[in-house]
Design a protein around this motif. Structure first.
Motif, PDB file in Angstrom:
ATOM      1  N   VAL A  51       0.825  -1.216   0.000  1.00  0.00           N
ATOM      2  CA  VAL A  51       0.000   0.000   0.000  1.00  0.00           C
ATOM      3  C   VAL A  51       0.858   1.264   0.000  1.00  0.00           C
ATOM      4  CG1 VAL A  51      -1.876  -1.168   1.200  1.00  0.00           C
ATOM      5  CG2 VAL A  51      -0.177   0.070   2.540  1.00  0.00           C
ATOM      6  N   GLY A  52       2.182   1.105   0.191  1.00  0.00           N
ATOM      7  CA  GLY A  52       3.082   2.241   0.144  1.00  0.00           C
ATOM      8  C   GLY A  52       2.956   3.230   1.282  1.00  0.00           C
ATOM      9  N   SER A  53       2.683   2.738   2.487  1.00  0.00           N
ATOM     10  CA  SER A  53       2.480   3.638   3.626  1.00  0.00           C
ATOM     11  C   SER A  53       3.711   3.807   4.499  1.00  0.00           C
ATOM     12  CB  SER A  53       1.324   3.118   4.493  1.00  0.00           C
ATOM     13  OG  SER A  53       1.598   1.803   4.973  1.00  0.00           O
ATOM     14  N   ALA A  54       4.834   3.143   4.140  1.00  0.00           N
ATOM     15  CA  ALA A  54       6.053   3.213   4.956  1.00  0.00           C
ATOM     16  C   ALA A  54       6.542   4.647   5.210  1.00  0.00           C
ATOM     17  CB  ALA A  54       7.161   2.376   4.319  1.00  0.00           C
ATOM     18  N   PRO A  55       6.519   5.548   4.198  1.00  0.00           N
ATOM     19  CA  PRO A  55       6.993   6.919   4.443  1.00  0.00           C
ATOM     20  C   PRO A  55       6.233   7.637   5.562  1.00  0.00           C
ATOM     21  CG  PRO A  55       6.841   6.492   2.093  1.00  0.00           C
ATOM     22  CD  PRO A  55       6.172   5.338   2.780  1.00  0.00           C
ATOM     23  N   GLY A  56       5.028   7.165   5.841  1.00  0.00           N
ATOM     24  CA  GLY A  56       4.209   7.813   6.872  1.00  0.00           C
ATOM     25  C   GLY A  56       4.782   7.691   8.265  1.00  0.00           C
ATOM     26  N   ILE A  57       5.760   6.782   8.447  1.00  0.00           N
ATOM     27  CA  ILE A  57       6.331   6.574   9.771  1.00  0.00           C
ATOM     28  C   ILE A  57       7.063   7.822  10.263  1.00  0.00           C
ATOM     29  CG2 ILE A  57       8.577   5.668   9.018  1.00  0.00           C
ATOM     30  CD1 ILE A  57       8.306   3.571  11.247  1.00  0.00           C
ATOM     31  N   SER A  58       7.565   8.626   9.327  1.00  0.00           N
ATOM     32  CA  SER A  58       8.301   9.849   9.706  1.00  0.00           C
ATOM     33  C   SER A  58       7.365  10.948  10.205  1.00  0.00           C
ATOM     34  CB  SER A  58       9.114  10.362   8.520  1.00  0.00           C
ATOM     35  OG  SER A  58       8.265  10.686   7.427  1.00  0.00           O
ATOM     36  N   ASN A  59       6.067  10.781   9.957  1.00  0.00           N
ATOM     37  CA  ASN A  59       5.098  11.811  10.356  1.00  0.00           C
ATOM     38  C   ASN A  59       4.399  11.500  11.678  1.00  0.00           C
ATOM     39  OD1 ASN A  59       5.552  13.211   7.905  1.00  0.00           O
ATOM     40  ND2 ASN A  59       4.098  11.871   6.843  1.00  0.00           N
TER      41      ASN A  59
END
Length: 287
Positions: A51-59
């Motif tokens: 789903v490509g949600s990994a970058p959300g961890i930085s937020n």
């Protein structure tokens, strides 16, 4: 759509109990939990990649991290207690006690999340409580006294920690993609589970796990991962006081398969208790 995800969670959760029971006949329950968590973690991060949600961890802010970690710790404690209970008692003994966490969850949702409890939900709580009592009463009369006390204690603790998991998870996943939230929580459970194995010196038990039981443990992990993904997707979009009751319908799946696989049977009293639990759970869906 969150209702469909909640029912999907119930299906996979029911299969988890049966597969787990098949995988802990000879294998230590703590070791089983640790291995199973690896499967769940891999499964959950694969979904994050899809789903490509990994970058959300930085937020993620501090509050979200705290509640996700706390939810993970509660989950780990619930799993450890649940697997120990399943190892000591029958599926039909453990599951009703574990699923009684619904009552505490609803009360906690009222107190901490401000989710209202109508008279219908109040009546549903009574039915679920009465049904759980009838099922527990039937099971308690069998087995050795020490064993009886042990499985009940672990099952009750599993229910308490499961309730805390739902509330902490609900707070922690506000504004977080559900798959990412699940993966972070699973990472916490993994660390906790393996620390327990190491502290108790059970590493050697890993070499003596029967291959067939290892297979069931892995399948249980896949079922758990699927259940979690469905559950937290539903919890993110729907009220905890409704999502949790639907998820607890997994008791039907568990008991149906326990009758087929383990030849466990319900008495008329226990069967009536099961009916009360199901009716009470379905009443939770009435607004």
């Amino acid at each position: 759509m969150w209702v469909l995800f909640a029912f999907g969670s119930a299906l996979f959760a029911g299969l988890t109990s049966i597969l787990a029971k098949c995988g802990i006949k000879e294998t230590d329950s703590d070791v089983t939990t640790a291995i199973r968590t690896i499967i769940v973690l891999i499964f959950s991060w694969l979904m994050v990649g899809i789903v490509g949600s990994a970058p959300g961890i930085s937020n993620l802010n501090t509050k979200t991290w705290v509640f996700l970690v706390l939810s993970g710790l509660a989950t780990g404690a619930s799993w450890l207690c649940d697997f120990r209970a399943l190892q000591l008692g029958d599926v039909n003994k453990v599951v009703p006690v574990d699923k009684s966490s619904i009552i505490l969850t609803i009360l906690l949702a009222l107190i901490f999340l401000g989710e209202p409890v109508s008279w219908i939900k109040g009546a549903a709580i009574v039915l679920i409580g009465a049904g759980t009592f009838l099922m527990i009463e039937k099971k308690v009369v069998s087995g050795k006294k020490q064993e009886k006390k042990s499985w009940f204690l672990y099952a009750a603790l599993s229910a308490v920690f499961a309730s805390l998991t739902s509330i902490l998870g609900k707070i922690g996943i506000e504004g977080v993609e559900s798959n990412l939230g699940t993966s972070i929580r699973t990472g916490v459970v993994l660390v906790m589970a393996w620390l327990i194995v190491i502290i108790r010196g059970k590493q050697k038990a890993l070499k003596s796990i029967p291959k067939n039981e290892l297979g069931f443990i892995c399948l249980s992990g896949l079922a758990t991962g699927s259940s979690w993904l469905c559950y937290y997707k539903a919890l993110q979009e729907g009220p905890a006081s409704v999502v949790v009751p639907i998820d607890k319908l997994s008791i039907l799946v568990s008991i149906a398969f326990s009758a087929i696989v383990f030849k466990e049977r319900l008495s008329k009293k226990a069967a009536f208790g099961l009916v009360l639990i199901v009716v009470g759970t379905l009443m939770m869906l009435i607004k």
